[in-house]
Design a protein around this motif. Structure first.
Motif, mmCIF file in Angstrom:
data_model
loop_
_atom_site.group_PDB
_atom_site.id
_atom_site.type_symbol
_atom_site.label_atom_id
_atom_site.label_comp_id
_atom_site.label_asym_id
_atom_site.label_seq_id
_atom_site.Cartn_x
_atom_site.Cartn_y
_atom_site.Cartn_z
ATOM 1 N N ARG A 106 2.088 2.790 -2.481
ATOM 2 C CA ARG A 106 1.664 3.640 -3.600
ATOM 3 C C ARG A 106 2.830 4.358 -4.287
ATOM 4 N N GLU A 164 -13.543 -4.782 -6.295
ATOM 5 C CA GLU A 164 -14.424 -5.337 -5.255
ATOM 6 C C GLU A 164 -14.280 -6.861 -5.179
ATOM 7 N N GLY A 169 0.815 -1.216 0.000
ATOM 8 C CA GLY A 169 0.000 0.000 0.000
ATOM 9 C C GLY A 169 0.847 1.263 0.000
ATOM 10 N N ARG A 196 -3.911 2.439 -10.123
ATOM 11 C CA ARG A 196 -4.483 3.014 -8.904
ATOM 12 C C ARG A 196 -4.618 1.911 -7.869
ATOM 13 N N VAL A 197 -4.165 2.209 -6.654
ATOM 14 C CA VAL A 197 -4.267 1.216 -5.578
ATOM 15 C C VAL A 197 -5.582 1.436 -4.841
ATOM 16 N N PHE A 198 -6.466 0.462 -4.923
ATOM 17 C CA PHE A 198 -7.736 0.532 -4.190
ATOM 18 C C PHE A 198 -7.528 -0.068 -2.808
ATOM 19 N N MET A 199 -8.078 0.600 -1.799
ATOM 20 C CA MET A 199 -8.021 0.053 -0.436
ATOM 21 C C MET A 199 -9.437 0.144 0.142
ATOM 22 N N LEU A 200 -10.297 -0.751 -0.320
ATOM 23 C CA LEU A 200 -11.702 -0.704 0.092
ATOM 24 C C LEU A 200 -11.834 -1.164 1.533
ATOM 25 N N VAL A 201 -10.866 -1.953 1.977
ATOM 26 C CA VAL A 201 -10.764 -2.361 3.379
ATOM 27 C C VAL A 201 -9.309 -2.118 3.786
ATOM 28 N N PRO A 202 -9.064 -1.447 4.921
ATOM 29 C CA PRO A 202 -7.672 -1.220 5.321
ATOM 30 C C PRO A 202 -6.868 -2.525 5.347
ATOM 31 N N GLY A 203 -5.687 -2.458 4.786
ATOM 32 C CA GLY A 203 -4.825 -3.635 4.746
ATOM 33 C C GLY A 203 -5.015 -4.468 3.489
ATOM 34 N N VAL A 204 -6.127 -4.243 2.808
ATOM 35 C CA VAL A 204 -6.406 -5.006 1.594
ATOM 36 C C VAL A 204 -6.192 -4.075 0.412
ATOM 37 N N GLU A 205 -4.939 -3.999 -0.039
ATOM 38 C CA GLU A 205 -4.599 -3.076 -1.106
ATOM 39 C C GLU A 205 -4.592 -3.807 -2.440
#
Lengths: 182, 618
Positions: A24, A162, A22, A46-55
């Motif tokens: 980036r 997702e 993460g 683009r780095v998505f982090m929809l849940v913290p720690g899950v990049e």
């Protein structure tokens, strides 16, 4: 012993999501290369982090069938013969978004300031994102190659963040992770 | 234009819902930079004249959210929050890393000045060039993980609706409070990304007092323009290279000190500082990494160091806990300080305090204090609403954290922080419990002891303008102004080595174009910030006032010889410390009573600060 030459070998950014820190640095390297400034939303990765720690680093997978190119009504997208990357003709692009809809991973997005789409062009064959991730030693991204045999495998990476998150969150957090799947 | 800044500072009055831009001229930015420095300037200008009458938890306090010129550019991305501190009644610049600061800057903002108090819970949404006040009634009461999930979903949905043609929207950056902040716990944190805390200062309670659940940012612009754009990529690469050749620090993070600071340095809190030595190999980094870590490297935007890790408890009664690392501070405070030496237990307690939005260092200091009172039969299970906070019982310590965050039973007293709770419990129980409180001016101390004479200095925390904050202590040859520098640029103070500042100046020049020197900062600009913070701390109030001759000192426990370990018998001599204090006062430009002198303040152009301190000198 010399390697058997594979004439159609193309570069590919290998992605190992679970190793993504993460940091980036990929977004920074990409936007510095393409825009001359640090600009996360103009980055082609683009780095998505929809849940913290899950990049989830999200970038073009160069599908074998190039559905985005096929969907473009104004021929603004083409495929580089040399690298296999999708090349955007910014002047021709009308920012209609049909390529986003055609992409199984909804990967392309509009440039935040200009009326055209942005898609990873593999930096002409030496992708900056992979370079910095390799230097950092994470190898969440590294420069590999796209072979002809097994080419369908690469298509599977054109996946919505997702869906990737829903897998990764359980891999990382076990049963508890299921609570964070939307 | 001022390079390195968006130039946009916006004031949000939550009482009137009025939102207006505030202009700050370049001279102010040059002198105070951003973050902690600028917070000090803004707070003093607006509240300095009536400082001791301002209730930190009243509508009259300010809640400041400030980036700095190097935020996003240099080694990660941090945000600084500030205001009048409900812990110290002074000013603390409290920072935490995450993606919020970059989203905030990419939305075109350098700072928010939040005043007043909303009638019902709200959050602020910051998007390209605008701020909106939005309803947060449904978010009130949610823990950190629930809050993050609900806001991520709501704001992504909103952006997707507002601008569907853009493609997929990423998540926003969020700073938020948990139940502890809502319930005005004086050591509640402002949280980011489940686990990252602006911990020192108690600003979670300030947000809670304003009914402000979160500040959320989603920007699509670039970072602000830099003065020398061509020089930026090589400078970044040079810094990356310096870090990449030293991979071991990132590999372990600071957690490796969880064992060695106890076993070797003998300066780690053990059972509320009754000891500072342990040789419990179970707390070693190897056990955390083999049992709990599910992500070895976890970073925030732009950080090449990745000293954070993700840890879980996968089986057993504490199953389901998720936190980062824990890093050294929380291994110590949520671990050894509570007599917990097993990795699962440390991860669990850290996870509970994170979720509640408590500052892991500060609140776990209070928990250790409470557990010692339980050990001494001063507090009983009845006081704790049935909980038995026995050393080493992680599940019970988790319950104790909830008791505090929810202000139930004795938790309501402990929620006032160690200093205030000690005074109240002494009255309630008729026993002087203040000798068991290990804190400095209302701010519970970081997990670094002084008694061996080889770890933190004898006279560091005692003179700090941020109390027990282990990241801001004056220690030779550095002065506290060096901490004010990183906190004002709002950059990490540890990724290139704790307290190091030489790498900052080239970055500042490339980004802002300003030629500033270490010497000028240490003798003028940084010193000015420290003096204002000192003045605010001494003016204090309204509930507590500090007397420098009493409070510029170590807690009583730290004069007791260490009872165990390789430094057994070691402790500072109080009369020597008080002698050292005289010299330090003179070096700081403070008089014999610890008050900044007129001469010092005049030389820094702080005439109004001098006037405000006049009553203390009589």
């Amino acid at each position: 012993m010399s390697a058997i030459p594979i004439p159609t070998l193309k570069p590919w950014v290998v992605r190992d999501y679970i190793k993504c820190s993460g940091c980036r640095l990929c977004e920074i390297a990409c936007s510095l290369h393409h825009e001359g400034k640090i600009w996360p939303e103009a980055s082609r990765i683009r780095v998505f982090m929809l849940v913290p720690g899950v990049e989830v680093p999200h970038l073009c997978a160069q599908c074998s069938t190039y559905p985005c190119v096929a969907a473009c009504p104004v021929d603004a997208l083409s495929v580089s013969e040399e690298t296999g990357a999708v090349i955007v003709d910014n002047a021709a692009c009308t920012a209609c978004g049909l390529c986003i809809a055609a992409c199984p991973g909804e990967i392309p997005h509009l440039h935040p300031d200009q009326p055209h789409i942005v898609i990873c062009d593999l930096c002409g064959g030496d992708p900056e994102c992979a370079k910095i991730c390799e230097q950092a030693g994470y190898l969440a991204l590294f420069k590999g190659s796209r072979t002809q045999r097994g080419a369908k495998n690469y298509d599977l990476y054109a996946k919505n963040p997702e869906e990737i998150t829903a897998n990764l969150v359980v891999n990382l957090y076990g049963e508890k992770g299921e609570e964070f799947i939307e | 234009m001022t390079y390195g800044y968006t130039g946009k500072f916006t004031e949000v009055n939550l009482t009137s819902s009025c939102i207006t831009d505030v202009s700050l001229d370049e001279m102010v930015l040059r002198q105070y930079l951003g973050g902690r420095g600028l917070a000090t300037k803004i707070l003093w200008d607006r509240l300095g004249g009536q400082w001791s009458h301002i209730d930190p938890l009243g509508a009259e306090n300010l809640f400041l959210v400030l980036a700095g010129p190097l935020t996003g550019y240099m080694l990660g991305s941090r945000i600084c929050v500030s205001g009048k501190s409900p812990a110290s009644n002074g000013i603390t610049g409290s920072t935490a890393s995450g993606e919020f600061p970059v989203e905030f800057r990419c939305a075109g903002f350098d700072g928010l000045i939040i005043t007043g108090r909303a009638e019902s819970p709200v959050y602020l949404l910051v998007t390209d060039g605008q701020v909106e006040i939005r309803d947060a009634t449904k978010l009130w009461g949610l823990d950190g993980k629930q809050t993050t999930q609900a806001i991520t979903k709501e704001v992504r949905g909103l952006m997707q609706t507002r601008r569907p043609d853009f493609g997929l929207w990423k998540e926003p950056g969020i700073i938020y409070i948990g139940p502890a902040g809502e319930n005005l716990v004086r050591n509640a944190a402002v949280m980011q990304k489940w686990t990252h805390a602006c911990g020192y200062g108690g600003y979670g309670a300030v947000m809670g007092s304003k009914h402000l659940k979160a500040v959320v940012a989603k920007g699509t612009g670039p970072l602000p323009a830099v003065a020398h754009p061509k020089a930026l990529p090589p400078l970044l690469q040079k810094t990356y290279d310096e870090i990449f050749v030293d991979p071991q620090r990132g590999f372990w993070g600071t957690g490796a000190a969880g064992y060695s600071t106890g076993a070797e340095a003998s300066s780690e809190p053990v059972r509320n500082w009754q000891e500072e030595w342990h040789d419990e190999k179970s707390i070693g980094v190897i056990n955390l990494e083999t049992r709990n870590w599910v992500k070895r490297y976890w970073s925030d935007f732009g950080c090449p160091r990745a000293c954070m890790k993700l840890a879980t408890v996968r089986s057993g009664p504490l199953k389901g806990a998720i936190t980062d690392n824990p890093d050294y501070e929380l291994e110590a405070y949520c671990g050894t300080n509570l007599g917990i030496f097993d990795p699962d237990g440390v991860v669990y307690v850290s996870s509970v305090v994170d979720d509640l939005g408590l500052s892991g260092i500060n609140s776990a200091n209070t928990m250790g204090f409470a557990a010692e009172l339980y050990q001494r039969n001063i507090l009983t299970t009845e006081d704790f609403d049935g909980i038995a906070p026995t050393w080493g019982d992680a599940a019970a310590m988790g319950e104790l954290a909830k008791l505090i965050a929810e202000r139930r039973a004795i938790g309501d007293v402990l929620a006032e922080g160690t200093f205030r709770a000690a005074k109240t419990i002494s009255e309630l129980k008729g026993v002087d419990v203040t000798p068991y409180a290990v804190q400095f001016k209302g701010i519970e101390v970081g997990a670094h002891g002084i008694r061996t004479g080889h770890h933190f200095p004898y006279l560091g925390y005692a003179l700090s303008v941020q109390g027990g904050d282990h990241t801001s202590i004056p220690r030779p040859p550095l002065s506290e102004a060096s901490a004010a520098l990183t906190d004002s640029l709002v950059v990490c103070n540890i990724s290139l080595g704790f307290g190091r500042t030489d790498h900052i100046w080239p970055f500042l020049k490339v980004v802002t174009g300003w030629e500033m020197t270490q010497e000028a900062w240490m003798t003028v600009d940084g010193r000015r910030i420290i003096q204002i913070q000192r003045a605010a701390l001494l003016l204090g109030g309204p509930d507590v006032f500090w007397d420098p001759l009493v409070d510029d000192d170590n807690p009583p426990r730290w004069y007791h010889p260490l009872p165990s370990g390789p430094y057994k018998g070691s402790a500072p001599q109080r009369d020597e410390v008080l002698e050292m204090r005289k010299t330090a006062y003179a070096e700081m430009g403070w008089d014999a009573r610890g008050i900044p002198t007129t001469e010092e303040l005049e030389s820094l152009g702080l005439h109004d600060v001098d006037r405000a301190l006049a009553p203390l000198r009589t």
